[in-house]
Scaffold this motif. Structure first.
Motif, PDB file in Angstrom:
ATOM      1  N   SER A 403      13.394   1.765  -2.652  1.00 18.13           N
ATOM      2  CA  SER A 403      12.355   1.057  -3.406  1.00 18.13           C
ATOM      3  C   SER A 403      11.400   0.319  -2.469  1.00 18.13           C
ATOM      4  O   SER A 403      10.176   0.376  -2.644  1.00 18.13           O
ATOM      5  N   SER A 404      11.939  -0.388  -1.475  1.00 19.89           N
ATOM      6  CA  SER A 404      11.075  -1.117  -0.545  1.00 19.89           C
ATOM      7  C   SER A 404      10.275  -0.153   0.325  1.00 19.89           C
ATOM      8  O   SER A 404       9.108  -0.403   0.632  1.00 19.89           O
ATOM      9  N   GLY A 405      10.900   0.955   0.721  1.00 20.97           N
ATOM     10  CA  GLY A 405      10.188   1.945   1.528  1.00 20.97           C
ATOM     11  C   GLY A 405       9.037   2.570   0.776  1.00 20.97           C
ATOM     12  O   GLY A 405       7.945   2.767   1.328  1.00 20.97           O
ATOM     13  N   GLU A 406       9.257   2.879  -0.498  1.00 18.54           N
ATOM     14  CA  GLU A 406       8.176   3.469  -1.298  1.00 18.54           C
ATOM     15  C   GLU A 406       7.072   2.456  -1.558  1.00 18.54           C
ATOM     16  O   GLU A 406       5.886   2.810  -1.570  1.00 18.54           O
ATOM     17  N   ALA A 407       7.424   1.197  -1.760  1.00 11.16           N
ATOM     18  CA  ALA A 407       6.407   0.158  -1.968  1.00 11.16           C
ATOM     19  C   ALA A 407       5.500   0.049  -0.748  1.00 11.16           C
ATOM     20  O   ALA A 407       4.268  -0.003  -0.872  1.00 11.16           O
ATOM     21  N   ALA A 408       6.104  -0.002   0.440  1.00  6.66           N
ATOM     22  CA  ALA A 408       5.309  -0.114   1.671  1.00  6.66           C
ATOM     23  C   ALA A 408       4.451   1.116   1.895  1.00  6.66           C
ATOM     24  O   ALA A 408       3.347   1.023   2.437  1.00  6.66           O
ATOM     25  N   LEU A 409       4.946   2.276   1.454  1.00  4.88           N
ATOM     26  CA  LEU A 409       4.219   3.525   1.671  1.00  4.88           C
ATOM     27  C   LEU A 409       3.076   3.711   0.682  1.00  4.88           C
ATOM     28  O   LEU A 409       1.974   4.136   1.061  1.00  4.88           O
ATOM     29  N   THR A 410       3.302   3.389  -0.590  1.00  4.12           N
ATOM     30  CA  THR A 410       2.348   3.779  -1.633  1.00  4.12           C
ATOM     31  C   THR A 410       1.399   2.685  -2.102  1.00  4.12           C
ATOM     32  O   THR A 410       0.246   2.968  -2.433  1.00  4.12           O
ATOM     33  N   MET A 411       1.859   1.448  -2.162  1.00 10.13           N
ATOM     34  CA  MET A 411       1.051   0.418  -2.802  1.00 10.13           C
ATOM     35  C   MET A 411      -0.267   0.124  -2.093  1.00 10.13           C
ATOM     36  O   MET A 411      -1.262  -0.219  -2.759  1.00 10.13           O
ATOM     37  N   PRO A 412      -0.360   0.222  -0.752  1.00 10.94           N
ATOM     38  CA  PRO A 412      -1.670   0.007  -0.126  1.00 10.94           C
ATOM     39  C   PRO A 412      -2.731   1.007  -0.590  1.00 10.94           C
ATOM     40  O   PRO A 412      -3.930   0.730  -0.483  1.00 10.94           O
ATOM     41  N   VAL A 413      -2.304   2.151  -1.116  1.00  5.53           N
ATOM     42  CA  VAL A 413      -3.245   3.149  -1.641  1.00  5.53           C
ATOM     43  C   VAL A 413      -3.373   3.025  -3.152  1.00  5.53           C
ATOM     44  O   VAL A 413      -4.481   3.028  -3.702  1.00  5.53           O
ATOM     45  N   MET A 414      -2.262   2.905  -3.852  1.00  3.35           N
ATOM     46  CA  MET A 414      -2.271   2.918  -5.308  1.00  3.35           C
ATOM     47  C   MET A 414      -2.931   1.677  -5.906  1.00  3.35           C
ATOM     48  O   MET A 414      -3.629   1.766  -6.927  1.00  3.35           O
ATOM     49  N   ALA A 415      -2.704   0.505  -5.317  1.00  6.37           N
ATOM     50  CA  ALA A 415      -3.281  -0.723  -5.873  1.00  6.37           C
ATOM     51  C   ALA A 415      -4.811  -0.720  -5.845  1.00  6.37           C
ATOM     52  O   ALA A 415      -5.456  -0.975  -6.875  1.00  6.37           O
ATOM     53  N   PRO A 416      -5.449  -0.420  -4.695  1.00  2.78           N
ATOM     54  CA  PRO A 416      -6.920  -0.338  -4.699  1.00  2.78           C
ATOM     55  C   PRO A 416      -7.436   0.773  -5.602  1.00  2.78           C
ATOM     56  O   PRO A 416      -8.500   0.639  -6.217  1.00  2.78           O
ATOM     57  N   LEU A 417      -6.673   1.874  -5.682  1.00  2.00           N
ATOM     58  CA  LEU A 417      -7.079   2.985  -6.538  1.00  2.00           C
ATOM     59  C   LEU A 417      -7.115   2.555  -7.998  1.00  2.00           C
ATOM     60  O   LEU A 417      -8.001   2.962  -8.768  1.00  2.00           O
ATOM     61  N   ALA A 418      -6.157   1.719  -8.404  1.00  2.00           N
ATOM     62  CA  ALA A 418      -6.144   1.213  -9.779  1.00  2.00           C
ATOM     63  C   ALA A 418      -7.397   0.408 -10.071  1.00  2.00           C
ATOM     64  O   ALA A 418      -8.005   0.541 -11.144  1.00  2.00           O
ATOM     65  N   GLU A 419      -7.786  -0.419  -9.129  1.00  2.00           N
ATOM     66  CA  GLU A 419      -8.991  -1.231  -9.332  1.00  2.00           C
ATOM     67  C   GLU A 419     -10.237  -0.369  -9.447  1.00  2.00           C
ATOM     68  O   GLU A 419     -11.182  -0.720 -10.156  1.00  2.00           O
TER      69      GLU A 419
END
Length: 490
Positions: A403-419
């Motif tokens: 879970s922590s590995g996927e958060a570090a990998l994906t959220m820097p891309v997915m969060a701005p994409l959501a905005e």
């Protein structure tokens, strides 16, 4: 006469035709993992290799390497990085590299297994469980909701997961004496903790790390996450109680009926039809077990303990149980070795599963998959974005179960994409936690699930046969809550 006898003998030797076709079953867990390693290795020849630039980000005192959005670049399959195409050598090396990468978890399972070898040999747990079943009588079903609420709360708040591995043998034994089956224990422990991950509220390895990496301050949708946790946990408890009650009434309907006929004696040796003497030594050993569990919970919450410290507690508990039971040093050593042997299957399978990630990492295809999925989701309307993002995390979790590995990998891309599509970043976090938690319920790359199944001697196919009755329901609930999160303002 001789001719007739010869004809009869010939007919007897001919293979008899059967009307029923042999049912197809999933291969052995080790075989399944090795086949997946081969499949991922083939993908490294097909999917372009690529990489994002990375930077260090500190969240709650822990520094993690996260990707920098917009920096993705392809990398030649051959060149200064070597040959990224994983061939026969990479495939054969992956199991060994996986075991090395997962050495801490493998060692934890073996040491805990050895300690349990001593504890179980005393017979205290067997006699204690039989005594407990006698007191509960027809109220044994209540163990399920109580235990699952506790484990789900642990998964939701402080990320309980590997910590439950030592409890599998105990709960399998308890389910037997309560007239349930071994897979009910898997539902209580694994589904219980994992559904806590799905409905994470304060989990530092899931929600909090994802929010920190995404630049979200506080926990603005905590109230919604708490509602999600209640719903997911309630549905999972209802399913487990329905299944357990059906098995108690009709044992032959158990998914693992034949397994349990063969394995029951491994976990519970006391005959519940006999008078069981629950001695003072038994009470002392079980009291030590309860104290050890309390100490572990305190250490995890207050001191940040992990596998090394927890393993040390169980070694101490094993020694304590052996001394109370008046075992000599040879008996304790032999029982420790036997306990390790019983858990070897579970320990090795964790390392083998890690080999899948090793192949994907060495081929440098994970960032490419992430970048491609992000590109597909641009421009989607709100009602579709969170659902597609949920599906994307379902796929990514197969390669990155952590879970922590996927958060570090994906959220820097997915969060701005959501905005970019007008959705708050919390919705991206919600889709991530749902996708990661749900996929780990059915993924053969998750070490904790495979360890639990290995301890119970349950095949991955048998687990899928049961959990797939629940998974679609949980997924639809997740998709609905994901959409709600997208429309809820921060």
């Amino acid at each position: 006469m001789e001719a007739n006898q010869l004809q009869a003998t010939f007919e007897e030797k001919q293979p008899q035709k059967t009307e029923k076709r042999k049912k197809w079953t999933l291969p052995h867990s080790y075989t399944l993992i090795f086949l997946i390693i081969i499949a991922v290795a083939l993908l490294t020849w097909i999917i372009p290799s690529g990489q994002f630039d990375r930077k260090d980000v500190t969240v709650d005192g822990t520094t993690r390497s996260v990707i920098v959005p917009g920096t993705f670049h392809t990398i030649p399959k051959t060149g200064e990085n070597g040959d990224l195409r994983q061939g026969l050598s990479g495939i054969l090396s992956a199991p060994m590299e996986g075991v090395i990468n997962a050495a801490d978890v493998v060692a934890f399972v073996l040491v805990v297994g050895g300690a349990f070898g001593i504890i179980l040999k005393t017979g205290a747990i067997d006699r204690g469980l039989v005594a407990l079943a006698g007191r509960l009588k027809n109220k044994g079903i209540l163990v399920i909701p109580i235990a699952m609420i506790i484990f789900s709360l642990g998964g939701s708040t402080f990320g309980m997961s590997e910590e439950t591995i030592p409890l599998y043998a105990i709960f399998i034994s308890l389910m037997y004496v309560l007239q349930f089956d071994s897979i009910t224990a898997i539902l209580i422990l694994f589904l219980g903790t994992q559904i806590g991950y799905v409905g994470s509220t304060l989990n530092p390895f899931s929600v909090l790390i994802a929010q920190g990496v995404s630049g979200i301050e506080g926990n603005p949708q905590l109230w919604l996450r708490f509602i999600e946790w209640i719903v997911f946990t309630g549905v999972s408890i209802a399913f487990t109680m329905w299944y357990a009650n059906r098995v108690r009434k009709h044992p032959e309907k158990s998914v693992v009926y034949k397994n349990d006929l063969e394995n029951r004696d491994r976990f519970i040796k006391a005959d519940d039809g006999q008078d069981i003497t629950f001695s003072f030594r038994d009470k002392l050993i079980l009291s030590g077990f309860v104290v050890a569990l309390g100490l572990i919970v305190w250490g995890i919450l207050a001191k940040g303990w992990y596998m090394t410290e927890i393993g040390a507690i169980f070694v101490a508990l094993g020694l304590f149980a052996g001394i109370v039971a008046k075992m000599n040093q040879k008996e304790m050593a032999e029982n420790f070795v036997q306990g390790c042997a019983d858990f070897v299957y579970a320990a090795v399978i964790i390392g083998l599963a890690r080999g899948i990630l090793v192949i994907a990492d060495n081929g440098m295809i994970i960032d490419t998959i992430l970048n491609t999925l992000a590109g597909w989701m641009q421009g989607l309307p709100k009602f579709a974005f969170t659902t597609i993002m949920l599906l994307a995390h379902n796929l990514i979790t197969f390669f990155v179960p952590s879970s922590s590995g996927e958060a570090a990998l994906t959220m820097p891309v997915m969060a701005p994409l959501a905005e970019l599509v007008g959705i708050n970043r919390e919705a991206a976090v919600t889709a991530y936690q749902f996708g990661n938690g749900l996929t780990n319920l059915i993924s053969p790359t998750g070490g904790v699930l495979l360890a639990g199944l290995a301890i119970a001697r349950i095949s991955f196919g048998q687990w899928l046969k049961l959990i797939m009755k629940l998974f679609p329901i949980l997924w639809v609930i997740a998709a609905i809550f994901g959409a709600i999160s997208a429309y809820v303002g921060m």
